[in-house]
Design an enzyme around this catalytic site. Structure first.
Site, short mmCIF file in Angstrom:
data_model
loop_
_atom_site.label_atom_id
_atom_site.label_comp_id
_atom_site.label_asym_id
_atom_site.label_seq_id
_atom_site.Cartn_x
_atom_site.Cartn_y
_atom_site.Cartn_z
N CYS A 1 0.86 -1.18 0.00
CA CYS A 1 0.00 0.00 0.00
C CYS A 1 0.89 1.23 0.00
CB CYS A 1 -0.89 -0.02 1.24
SG CYS A 1 -2.04 1.37 1.35
N HIS B 1 -9.21 -3.57 -2.71
CA HIS B 1 -8.21 -2.86 -1.90
C HIS B 1 -8.59 -1.38 -1.81
CE1 HIS B 1 -3.82 -2.11 -0.72
NE2 HIS B 1 -4.28 -0.90 -0.97
N GLU B 2 -8.99 -0.79 -2.95
CA GLU B 2 -9.33 0.65 -2.96
C GLU B 2 -10.63 0.93 -2.21
OE1 GLU B 2 -6.88 2.24 -3.67
OE2 GLU B 2 -5.88 0.64 -4.77
N HIS C 1 -10.28 1.13 1.44
CA HIS C 1 -9.78 2.41 1.98
C HIS C 1 -10.92 3.38 2.30
CE1 HIS C 1 -5.44 2.03 1.88
NE2 HIS C 1 -5.38 1.76 0.59
C1 SB7 Z 1 -1.74 -4.75 -4.33
C2 SB7 Z 1 -1.62 -3.37 -4.38
C3 SB7 Z 1 -2.74 -2.58 -4.57
C4 SB7 Z 1 -3.96 -3.18 -4.69
C5 SB7 Z 1 -4.08 -4.54 -4.65
C6 SB7 Z 1 -2.97 -5.32 -4.47
C7 SB7 Z 1 -2.67 -1.09 -4.62
C8 SB7 Z 1 -1.51 -0.46 -3.94
C9 SB7 Z 1 -1.58 1.03 -3.93
N1 SB7 Z 1 -2.46 1.49 -2.93
O1 SB7 Z 1 -2.03 1.72 -1.70
C10 SB7 Z 1 -3.75 1.89 -3.23
O2 SB7 Z 1 -4.57 2.02 -2.16
NI NI Z 2 -3.64 1.08 -0.41
#
Ligand code: SB7
Ligand code: NI
Length: 187
Positions: free
Chosen positions: A110, A153-154, A157
């Site tokens: 992240c 993942h987003e 958040h």
């Molecule tokens: C690995 C990385 C991400 C999503 C799914 C698997 C995004 C990394 C960047 N971020 O911190 C976005 O929130």
């Molecule tokens: Ni992230």
């Protein structure tokens, strides 16, 4: 231009709050911010620009990560089949998901976390997301595997949830129930 100095880190309480819905139509400022978020991702994936400005590469970015507690995300990536995803989304919502899960064999990272946290992060392997794009169009996206993982993942958040919250604390590399691996050793 958004750079790493704008990205809040894991000690910031904003990352653990539920972000606010954006009133539609989004304001000019909100749309500009979303475009800036998408530009960060594109810049971060361009070696010359990334090294010039010290950008960590990212495939997604959520507004709380730039200190803005609003329900907006940007994503910019290719899935493992080479399909390009590039969106700035307002009020994204998972409207349905599979029972089956998937996890990245490499784990997740992240932009708001400056250390490696090893372990599998179980995610739904298929999701349907409804959202409004920057132009104000309503979208319905059906996503699977890698794309589904990035969107989850987003969207996490926006709900104050971090990837490490999903890692099994007893056994970080335990294979999650009902799941398949995504990455080098998939299928
Ligand atoms: C690995 C990385 C991400 C999503 C799914 C698997 C995004 C990394 C960047 N971020 O911190 C976005 O929130
Ligand atoms: Ni992230």
């Amino acid at each position: 231009m958004i750079t790493m100095k704008d990205i809040v880190r894991e000690d910031n309480p904003i990352l653990y709050k539920v972000a606010k819905e954006v009133d539609l139509p989004a304001s000019k400022k909100e749309k500009e911010t979303l475009k800036e978020m998408l530009t960060y991702l594109k810049n971060s994936q361009d070696d010359a620009i990334a090294s010039k400005y010290g950008l960590r590469p990212g495939v997604g970015l959520a507004a709380p990560q730039i200190g803005l507690s609003k329900r907006m995300i940007a994503v910019h990536f290719q899935d493992l089949d080479g399909r390009q995803y590039s969106y700035g989304l307002i009020n994204p919502k998972i409207v349905s998901h599979s029972v089956e899960k998937a996890f990245l064999t490499t784990g997740e990272g992240c932009l708001s976390v400056d250390r490696d946290i090893p372990g599998y992060v179980p995610r739904y392997s298929k999701i349907t997301v409804k959202a409004t794009d920057i132009e104000g169009n309503e979208l319905k996206l059906r996503l699977k595997d890698y794309a589904a993982i990035v969107f989850q993942h987003e969207i996490d958040h926006l709900n104050g949830v971090m990837f490490f919250d999903h890692i099994n604390k007893q056994d970080p590399f335990a294979i999650p129930e009902n799941s398949h691996p995504i990455g080098q050793d998939e299928e």
